[in-house]
Design an enzyme around this catalytic site. Structure first.
Site, PDB file in Angstrom:
ATOM      1  N   ASP A 423       0.644  -1.403   0.062  1.00 29.78           N
ATOM      2  CA  ASP A 423       0.405   0.134  -0.033  1.00 29.78           C
ATOM      3  C   ASP A 423       1.193   1.313  -0.496  1.00 29.78           C
ATOM      4  O   ASP A 423       1.883   1.284   1.137  1.00 29.78           O
ATOM      5  CB  ASP A 423      -1.142   0.144   1.272  1.00 29.78           C
ATOM      6  CG  ASP A 423      -2.240   0.841   1.340  1.00 29.78           C
ATOM      7  OD1 ASP A 423      -2.874   0.669   0.713  1.00 29.78           O
ATOM      8  OD2 ASP A 423      -1.529   2.534   1.365  1.00 29.78           O
ATOM      9  N   LEU A 424       0.724   1.994  -1.263  1.00 32.74           N
ATOM     10  CA  LEU A 424       1.796   3.415  -0.872  1.00 32.74           C
ATOM     11  C   LEU A 424       1.307   4.409   0.427  1.00 32.74           C
ATOM     12  O   LEU A 424       0.290   4.018   0.860  1.00 32.74           O
ATOM     13  CB  LEU A 424       0.912   4.036  -2.009  1.00 32.74           C
ATOM     14  CG  LEU A 424       1.588   3.870  -3.679  1.00 32.74           C
ATOM     15  CD1 LEU A 424       1.236   4.351  -4.820  1.00 32.74           C
ATOM     16  CD2 LEU A 424       3.294   3.895  -3.885  1.00 32.74           C
ATOM     17  N   ASP A 466      -4.656   2.348  -4.246  1.00 33.54           N
ATOM     18  CA  ASP A 466      -3.293   2.590  -4.541  1.00 33.54           C
ATOM     19  C   ASP A 466      -2.840   0.684  -3.517  1.00 33.54           C
ATOM     20  O   ASP A 466      -1.632   0.662  -3.166  1.00 33.54           O
ATOM     21  CB  ASP A 466      -2.473   3.379  -3.821  1.00 33.54           C
ATOM     22  CG  ASP A 466      -2.969   3.122  -1.602  1.00 33.54           C
ATOM     23  OD1 ASP A 466      -4.423   2.556  -1.796  1.00 33.54           O
ATOM     24  OD2 ASP A 466      -1.812   3.892  -1.022  1.00 33.54           O
TER      25      ASP A 466
END
Length: 807
Positions: A423-424, A466
């Protein structure tokens, strides 16, 4: 011949007996005597003579009484009897003939007259026996013909009828002998009525046999078609009447009607059809063949299908192809051919052997439809269905499929694998500051960098937003996964230059290892997700392996995914037999409520985070509910009901479900034959998998139904499926109802399905007019608001009690 013929002389006068004896013995006949009527009866019972000379005036029984009793003995009705008496009054003569005498001789006896009368009687008997034998022979011959035969004289009066004619017409010969019958049997067409007498009476105007097809009437009024041959018969060179020989050709007429329909379908269907002889030489093709291949019929008749070969297949392919076709009489599959202009095209081809009565192959029939555009579109759709449109990475569906394969391979090879959830960090802030276009560019860049960090055998996918996932198959230790995780974090830390902006970002990675962190796909996903959240909580830009102690900190989303628990309510929609209006089945429909807060399974979690285990569990719960309800309703009525459960294509194609459903249904006390498993028609795109699934459900005892059939698939592709029933979409029905052209296609579909022994159900019937139209088109079953909308089991039971439906 005379030495074998016996004459019984009955007279109470021994002198007369002696005189008569000498006379007939001199003529070569054997003689036995009786001195009175009683003795004559006893002698005849022991041995019936060939002729009897009977005196009238005798003690005990006179000649008249003896004559009457002789005629009642077995064989006595046919033996010639000559009365010998001195009585010559009119009453005596009449009484003798009334009692059954064949002739009368007055005493005193003129011996030469006696000899002539005896010879005449024997000759008459020989002629009679010859006529009887001839009649028996004629009846035997006409019975062996296998056809109805009757004979009429010049006036149309019946003189003979054989057993087959009796069977076909429903009359016994004895009922009609001596009566006119032509108008009774025959139903002539209006144009034939003037010539009817000529054809059947065979008068001088028609001295030769007449062959025609006409209609006859059975005794019960039923009219049936016959092939009739009317021939004159002659007596002494003069036409005496007509011999009529006829065959019931009802089956032939039905076959001709079917052939005409088949010919229309052959010529007008969009599918290509080709018929060859047993050696593979083309005999005929239809318009669809010509349209698809570019060849005319004249160009291909006499050729072999080799002119269509694309060159894509080797000898081994064609050897297996012919082995299958010859051994099983059937071949089906996808094959590439080449058009007359050289262009290659793909078809779905079905070939069936046509056999004669001796099970010898005499022809092959091939049906195909061009699937080139469909394949290209399908490939595009398949790619789009399994890839993320923004990053071109595998999407959730493809990720889950590959993870299933990776787990199975790791289990087989006793190897490890790793699952990353990535996950960004603070991606939402980047979107808010720089806008979604920059955000999309960043996601595309992340996808490229992730690919560069992985092997060809690894998988990187985008789940949405994301969130990315990675599968590392065939690794030795968790250290291998750590090396890749560090490489990924380092790659993603490099600043981005996007549309003139320098952007810095990091990522958090959660890692789950097979088998120590989970042995199923669901466990690995849940635990990698949990580890990723723990990495974020630990300060971001980190990777974190899953540990068992993290399980206590799993949030609501992961908990729901792990347990798969979700309440639902059931509603049931009635399915009715159109012809009788009787209730046949209920379709069970599961409704999931929307959550007021948190994760909503239908709107969010089910759409984006469902697992195969969750789908399997929910399908089993729904089948159990429907089985229990159908069991209860069936026990309340005389006829077992059927329950219908519609699955999603992914559920239907799961080959573990048929056996699981079978156990569930048996535990409810219901026969699996009472549960029909339905699936939307989009499953036809997975042809081989769908055929396999249908077979597995059939083996488990279930019937299957293809639903939402709305005209998006060709008739050939629908006919090739082996579902027990199809359900027509309500939009298709309304379109066909108001469009004659579309209506013709629907009629063909219904007719074809019924010829294959499959049921047709109409969905969404809203009014009586639609129901009546469907009945006229031979549709068997229907459901919709006109018959009752879906409702809870309590409401259904109440409506039933009000006799809304009958069984």
């Amino acid at each position: 011949m005379k030495q074998n013929q016996t004459i019984l002389i009955v007279d109470d006068d021994p002198v007369v007996r002696l005189m008569l004896r000498r006379t007939v013995e001199h003529a070569g006949f054997r003689v036995i005597e009786a001195e009175n009527g009683k003795e004559a009866l006893q002698t005849a019972q022991e041995q019936m003579p060939d002729l009897i000379l009977l005196d009238v005036m005798m003690p005990i029984l006179d000649g008249f009484e003896t004559l009457e009793q002789l005629r009642k003995l077995p064989g006595g009705d046919r033996v010639p009897i000559l009365m010998v008496t001195a009585l010559d009054d009119k009453n005596s003569v009449q009484r003798a003939f009334s009692a059954g005498a064949d002739d009368y001789l007055k005493k005193p006896i003129h011996l030469e007259v006696l000899r002539h009368k005896v010879q005449r009687l024997f000759h008459a008997r020989a002629v009679e026996e010859s006529l009887i034998a001839s009649e028996i022979q004629m009846r035997g011959i006409t019975s062996a013909l296998g056809a109805g035969v009757y004979v009429v004289d010049q006036e149309g009066i019946l003189v003979f009828m054989n057993p087959e004619a009796e069977r076909l017409l429903g009359w016994r010969e004895g009922e009609l002998l001596g009566k006119p019958v032509n108008d009774l049997f025959r139903v002539p067409a209006e144009a034939e009525q003037k010539e009817e007498k000529k054809h059947l009476y065979a008068d001088e105007a028609m001295p030769v046999p007449h062959v025609e097809e006409t209609n006859f009437r059975h005794r019960d009024g039923t009219v049936f078609p016959v092939a009739l041959v009317s021939s004159p018969y002659y007596t002494a060179g003069v036409i005496s009447g007509t011999v009529a020989i006829f065959h019931d050709i009802s089956l032939r007429k039905q076959a001709e009607h079917r052939l005409r329909m088949i010919a229309k379908v052959f010529e007008h269907t969009a599918e290509g059809i080709m018929v060859t002889d047993s050696k593979g030489r083309i005999q005929s093709v239809n318009r669809g063949f010509c349209n698809t291949t570019g060849y005319t019929e004249d160009e291909v008749v006499g050729q072999t299908p080799r002119i269509l070969q694309s060159g894509r297949y080797d000898r081994e392919f064609y050897r297996e192809f012919w082995d299958t076709l010859i051994n099983s009489g059937y071949w089906e599959g996808e094959i590439w051919n080449r058009r007359k202009d050289g262009a290659a095209y793909a078809v779905w081809l079905t070939i069936s052997a046509i056999k004669d009565d001796y099970d010898r192959t005499i022809q092959y029939a091939a049906v195909f439809h061009d699937i080139t555009e469909q394949k290209q579109a399908h490939e595009r759709i398949q790619y789009q269905a399994y890839h993320d449109a923004l990053t071109d990475l595998p999407n959730r569906s493809l990720f889950l499929d590959r993870l299933h394969q990776a787990v199975a391979l790791a289990l087989r090879n006793k190897r490890k694998l790793a699952v990353f959830f990535l996950d960004l960090d603070r991606f939402k802030q980047i979107n808010d500051i720089y806008g979604h276009m920059i955000g999309d560019e960043l996601l595309q860049g992340v996808a490229r960098r992730l690919r560069s960090c992985l092997r060809e055998s690894d998988t990187v996918a985008r789940l949405g937003g994301d969130e990315f996932t990675v599968i590392l198959p065939d690794i030795s230790e968790s250290d291998d996964a750590a090396v890749v995780a560090k490489k990924v974090l380092e790659a993603l830390c490099v600043p981005w230059q996007l549309s003139g902006h320098i952007i810095q970002t990091t990522a958090s990675i959660g890692i789950a290892m097979y088998p120590q962190d989970g042995k199923t796909v669901a466990e690995l996903i849940n635990h990698a997700d949990t580890a990723m959240y723990r990495a974020k909580q630990s300060g971001r830009n980190k990777y974190q392996f899953f540990a068992e102690k993290m399980a206590d900190g799993i949030d609501e989303k992961s908990a729901i995914l792990r347990t798969g628990a979700m309440d639902f309510v059931m509603e049931y929609a009635p399915i009715i037999a159109l012809a009788s209006g009787k209730l046949l089945a209920f379709e069970g429909q599961a409704l999931y409520p929307q959550s007021e807060g948190g994760w909503s399974l239908t709107a969010d979690l089910l759409t984006h985070y469902y697992t195969e285990e969750w789908l399997t569990q929910e399908a089993g719960r729904i089948v159990a509910k429907v089985s229990e309800q159908i069991k209860q309703w069936s026990s309340d009525g005389p006829v077992p009901l059927r329950g219908l459960v519609e699955l999603a294509p992914a559920q239907f194609l799961n080959l573990r479900l048929p056996e699981q459903f079978r156990r569930i249904v048996w535990e409810s006390g219901l026969d699996p034959a009472q549960i029909e498993i339905a699936v939307p028609s989009t499953v036809v795109d997975h042809k081989e998998a769908a055929l396999c699934a249908v077979e597995q459900y059939r083996k488990a005892g279930f019937t299957t139904c293809l639903t939402r059939v709305a005209g998006q698939h060709s008739l050939a592709s629908l006919f090739q499926q082996r579902f027990d029933a199809i359900r027509l979409d309500e939009n298709l029905i309304q379109t066909c109802l108001h469009s004659p052209e579309k209506g013709h296609l629907l009629v063909t579909l219904i007719y074809g399905m019924q010829r294959l022994g499959r049921r047709v159900i109409a969905a969404g019937v809203l009014d009586q007019a639609t129901a009546q139209w469907l009945i006229q088109e031979n549709c068997q079953e229907a459901q919709g608001a006109y018959f009752g909308s879906s409702a809870s089991s309590q409401i259904i039971t109440t409506m039933w009690e009000k006799q809304l439906w009958t069984r």
